[in-house]
Scaffold this active site. Structure first.
Site, PDB file in Angstrom:
ATOM      1  N   ASN A 334       7.029  29.539  -1.647  1.00 60.62           N
ATOM      2  CA  ASN A 334       8.225  28.992  -1.037  1.00 60.62           C
ATOM      3  C   ASN A 334       8.609  27.698  -1.736  1.00 60.62           C
ATOM      4  OD1 ASN A 334       8.528  30.858   1.324  1.00 60.62           O
ATOM      5  ND2 ASN A 334       6.496  30.035   1.806  1.00 60.62           N
ATOM      6  N   LYS A 335       9.877  27.309  -1.572  1.00 63.11           N
ATOM      7  CA  LYS A 335      10.356  26.091  -2.241  1.00 63.11           C
ATOM      8  C   LYS A 335       9.659  24.865  -1.682  1.00 63.11           C
ATOM      9  CE  LYS A 335      12.960  24.023  -5.206  1.00 63.11           C
ATOM     10  NZ  LYS A 335      12.654  24.185  -6.630  1.00 63.11           N
ATOM     11  N   VAL A 336       9.521  24.781  -0.382  1.00 57.78           N
ATOM     12  CA  VAL A 336       8.816  23.654   0.244  1.00 57.78           C
ATOM     13  C   VAL A 336       7.498  24.175   0.797  1.00 57.78           C
ATOM     14  CG1 VAL A 336       8.875  21.867   2.013  1.00 57.78           C
ATOM     15  CG2 VAL A 336      10.997  22.532   0.849  1.00 57.78           C
TER      16      VAL A 336
END
Length: 340
Positions: A334-336
């Site tokens: 995931n991006k974060v």
């Protein structure tokens, strides 16, 4: 990923202009603080940027720099009271990872001066910090960070240059846009056939390019599923060299400073074992059996290292596509990353 990586040169130039006054003030504040050491706080690609910060601070500011593990403050609650008056450089693209926030908050309670290097200047990490350095990379949607990483390296270089008053480094920063644009246009896809079927490989760097090798190895894992590991070219003979035999790929990111000493001789040892060498930063005549990738010439060693990761992102994207993978949406990522 490819589109965002190509935005990095312009974004970095914009950042340098927008942050000029802020960086002068931050540099003066840190000089006046005169701390006994500095610390970094980061995870993932940002931790590779933190390793780059360590190199910059120790070689240009003469400031010993340690890596503060997020879990020490966020999980174990063991932040040292000796952080009083020490700059803690917290690096995060999103500024929202819970463990970084908890560790930074704990360190600030212990007296640390939090320097947030973030893409989102409205993030919780930025609100927590006493000094905020926006990297101005703009929105980044690919899971694989590219322009935000390049812009973070440029911001850290700018901070080190102002902190140290290094005129040569400050002058070199004026060429950032042109150097990175040249690097963005450099075609590294000649390496794709050598790496397309790889399952494992080494990525070598040293000095300013060792953190770049770390980021490259991380991206090869993320986007192509290759078990790539980064090592210093000085340390690789202490065990890892045993893993390399005929046909095994080795990506080499050569530094453009004294750290390249002994590198050609080390690569000759790999060549004798039949390794497939892919080399950036060296002249072709020095490594006649290698696939040599184009790199900007006659640039400051720090900018030369940043240029290498700029060029590498094009290779990483093309390699993932050649392996039938989508580099923008790698599985399980995931991006974060919300580590607790």
């Amino acid at each position: 990923m490819a589109e965002e990586a190509l935005e990095a040169p312009a974004k970095a130039s914009e950042q340098l202009a927008r942050n000029a006054g802020l960086m002068r003030e931050a540099g003066k504040r840190l000089r006046d603080l005169s701390p006994p050491f500095a610390a970094t706080l980061a995870r993932g690609s940002s931790d590779q940027a933190a390793a780059f910060a360590k190199f910059l601070l120790e070689t240009h500011v003469a400031m010993p720099t340690l890596s503060h593990a997020p879990s020490i403050g966020s999980l174990y609650r063991k932040t040292s009271p000796r952080f009083d008056g020490v700059p803690l450089i917290a690096i995060s693209q999103s500024g929202r990872s819970p463990d970084l926030l908890a560790a930074a908050a704990d360190a600030r309670r212990q007296g640390a001066v939090i320097v947030a290097v973030v893409n989102d200047a409205a993030s919780p990490l930025a609100h927590l910090a006493q000094i905020v350095i926006p990297v101005h990379a703009g929105p980044e949607t690919s899971v694989a960070a590219t322009k935000s990483f390049v812009c973070t390296l440029v911001a850290l270089t700018h901070l080190a240059a102002e902190w140290s008053g290094d005129e040569a480094l400050l002058a070199a920063l004026e060429t950032t846009g042109a150097v990175l644009e040249q690097a963005a246009q450099a075609n590294w896809t000649s390496a794709v056939p050598l790496l397309r079927d790889a399952r494992t490989m080494l990525v070598l760097g040293r000095g300013p390019t060792l953190p770049i090798a770390g980021e490259a190895a991380l991206k090869l894992k993320e986007t192509s599923g290759i078990h790539a590991e980064a090592f210093s070219s000085a340390e690789v003979a202490h065990g890892p060299m045993r893993l390399i035999g005929a046909g095994d790929p080795v990506l080499v990111l050569a530094p453009n400073d004294v750290a390249r000493e002994g590198l050609v001789e080390r690569l000759a040892e790999f060549a004798e074992r039949g390794a497939n060498l892919v080399v950036a930063g060296l002249e072709a005549e020095l490594v006649p059996t290698a696939t040599v990738l184009p790199s900007p010439r006659d640039v400051h060693p720090v900018l030369g290292a940043i240029a290498q990761i700029q060029s590498f992102y094009g290779l990483a994207e093309a390699l993932a596509r050649a392996r039938g993978l989508d580099p923008d949406h790698p599985p399980h990522l995931n991006k974060v990353t919300r580590t607790l």
